[in-house]
Motif scaffolding. Sequence first.
Motif, mmCIF file in Angstrom:
data_model
loop_
_atom_site.group_PDB
_atom_site.id
_atom_site.type_symbol
_atom_site.label_atom_id
_atom_site.label_comp_id
_atom_site.label_asym_id
_atom_site.label_seq_id
_atom_site.Cartn_x
_atom_site.Cartn_y
_atom_site.Cartn_z
ATOM 1 N N MET A 1 0.871 -1.306 0.063
ATOM 2 C CA MET A 1 0.003 0.131 -0.035
ATOM 3 C C MET A 1 0.937 1.236 0.054
ATOM 4 N N LYS A 2 0.706 2.234 -0.882
ATOM 5 C CA LYS A 2 1.343 3.508 -0.766
ATOM 6 C C LYS A 2 1.148 4.213 0.305
ATOM 7 N N PRO A 3 2.289 4.880 0.736
ATOM 8 C CA PRO A 3 2.196 5.717 2.145
ATOM 9 C C PRO A 3 1.289 6.877 1.956
ATOM 10 N N LEU A 4 0.468 7.027 2.948
ATOM 11 C CA LEU A 4 -0.573 8.236 2.806
ATOM 12 C C LEU A 4 -0.250 9.129 4.084
ATOM 13 N N THR A 5 0.061 10.291 3.820
ATOM 14 C CA THR A 5 0.019 11.397 4.699
ATOM 15 C C THR A 5 -0.615 12.583 4.790
ATOM 16 N N LEU A 6 -1.403 12.925 5.957
ATOM 17 C CA LEU A 6 -2.287 13.878 5.992
ATOM 18 C C LEU A 6 -1.536 15.091 6.536
ATOM 19 N N TYR A 7 -1.468 16.219 6.098
ATOM 20 C CA TYR A 7 -0.630 17.427 6.490
ATOM 21 C C TYR A 7 -1.881 18.532 7.051
ATOM 22 N N THR A 8 -1.970 18.590 8.242
ATOM 23 C CA THR A 8 -3.121 19.309 9.127
ATOM 24 C C THR A 8 -2.912 20.286 10.057
ATOM 25 N N ASN A 9 -4.024 20.955 10.719
ATOM 26 C CA ASN A 9 -3.870 21.456 12.185
ATOM 27 C C ASN A 9 -5.062 21.242 12.568
ATOM 28 N N PRO A 10 -5.338 20.988 13.902
ATOM 29 C CA PRO A 10 -6.578 20.509 14.646
ATOM 30 C C PRO A 10 -7.514 21.609 14.320
ATOM 31 N N ASN A 11 -7.211 22.831 14.338
ATOM 32 C CA ASN A 11 -8.046 24.034 13.999
ATOM 33 C C ASN A 11 -8.171 24.380 12.610
ATOM 34 N N SER A 12 -8.658 23.302 11.792
ATOM 35 C CA SER A 12 -8.730 23.586 10.350
ATOM 36 C C SER A 12 -9.505 22.796 9.528
ATOM 37 N N ARG A 13 -9.604 22.757 8.323
ATOM 38 C CA ARG A 13 -10.636 21.832 7.595
ATOM 39 C C ARG A 13 -9.766 20.375 7.597
ATOM 40 N N GLY A 14 -8.590 20.271 8.196
ATOM 41 C CA GLY A 14 -7.901 19.033 8.104
ATOM 42 C C GLY A 14 -8.798 18.134 8.945
ATOM 43 N N ARG A 15 -9.496 18.442 9.840
ATOM 44 C CA ARG A 15 -10.685 17.720 10.725
ATOM 45 C C ARG A 15 -11.225 16.969 9.716
ATOM 46 N N ILE A 16 -11.832 17.557 8.706
ATOM 47 C CA ILE A 16 -12.803 16.755 7.761
ATOM 48 C C ILE A 16 -12.133 15.424 7.285
ATOM 49 N N VAL A 17 -10.823 15.625 6.705
ATOM 50 C CA VAL A 17 -10.093 14.674 6.155
ATOM 51 C C VAL A 17 -9.794 13.505 6.933
ATOM 52 N N ARG A 18 -9.489 13.992 8.272
ATOM 53 C CA ARG A 18 -9.051 13.009 9.385
ATOM 54 C C ARG A 18 -10.246 12.127 9.443
ATOM 55 N N TRP A 19 -11.560 12.649 9.721
ATOM 56 C CA TRP A 19 -12.814 12.043 9.825
ATOM 57 C C TRP A 19 -12.931 10.998 8.704
ATOM 58 N N LEU A 20 -12.787 11.384 7.573
ATOM 59 C CA LEU A 20 -12.936 10.576 6.493
ATOM 60 C C LEU A 20 -11.896 9.504 6.376
ATOM 61 N N LEU A 21 -10.630 9.721 6.868
ATOM 62 C CA LEU A 21 -9.717 8.744 6.863
ATOM 63 C C LEU A 21 -10.105 7.678 7.987
ATOM 64 N N GLU A 22 -10.712 8.014 9.022
ATOM 65 C CA GLU A 22 -10.986 7.329 9.977
ATOM 66 C C GLU A 22 -12.142 6.441 9.505
ATOM 67 N N GLU A 23 -13.175 6.856 8.863
ATOM 68 C CA GLU A 23 -14.276 6.119 8.082
ATOM 69 C C GLU A 23 -13.682 5.073 7.187
ATOM 70 N N LEU A 24 -12.738 5.445 6.619
ATOM 71 C CA LEU A 24 -12.276 4.661 5.399
ATOM 72 C C LEU A 24 -11.387 3.466 6.239
ATOM 73 N N ASN A 25 -10.912 3.624 7.318
ATOM 74 C CA ASN A 25 -10.094 2.483 8.329
ATOM 75 C C ASN A 25 -8.904 2.181 7.427
ATOM 76 N N VAL A 26 -8.088 3.153 7.032
ATOM 77 C CA VAL A 26 -6.642 2.768 6.434
ATOM 78 C C VAL A 26 -5.622 3.486 7.076
ATOM 79 N N PRO A 27 -4.420 2.854 6.808
ATOM 80 C CA PRO A 27 -3.374 3.556 7.931
ATOM 81 C C PRO A 27 -2.747 4.648 7.272
ATOM 82 N N TYR A 28 -2.527 5.618 7.922
ATOM 83 C CA TYR A 28 -2.191 6.973 7.460
ATOM 84 C C TYR A 28 -1.309 7.514 8.445
#
Length: 205
Positions: A1-28
């Motif tokens: 599996m290709k490595p997947l990295t999320l660049y984020t800040n907890p006070n940002s729209r990065g929370r949306i992507v974090r939620w989606l990644l948790e729904e997908l249940n894939v390593p990141y």
Amino acid sequence: MKPLTLYTNPNSRGRIVRWLLEELNVPYDIKVLQYGDEIKAADYLALNSMGKVPAITHGDVVVTETAAICAYLADQFADRQLAPALDSAERGTYYRWLFFAAGPLEMATSAKAFNWRLDADNAQSVGCGLYQDTLNTLESALTQSLYICGQQFTAADVYVGSHIHWGLMFNTLESRPAFTEYVQRLQARKAAIRANELDDALLTT
């Protein structure tokens, strides 16, 4: 599996992507960037010249803009069924609401937050039209079915639901029953709870 990295800040729209990644249940992996020097550093600007989060890298692929990231990830992990089938009628509905939230909804709520003028004189020239028209359109969609695309929970719900949630929190959306019930339903999901806990923990570190 290709490595997947999320660049984020907890006070940002990065929370949306974090939620989606948790729904997908894939390593990141997570790379938290602080506002100021880190988010404008040369190495990050090489990934996203806007100097904003979120962004992801998936192997050699870089994706920015939250709606695009959501659509990309749902397609990359299609077996998780967070997007309607390509040949289904709901696929068009899925794209419609992803980009409705990225366009008219975000424009309308930003205008509300910053007291920008939206009226009959300029509504035809802006992407959202009149504020009430945007809200009425969204409310109508949410009264038709359990989720924004019908009976299937999708990445569009993560994206649209996040915008509605924040709109209600910051009073840029009217507190209509269709909005509050939809957000309550989504926020009760195990992946949403887990994602919020992970991001909230970053606020205290």
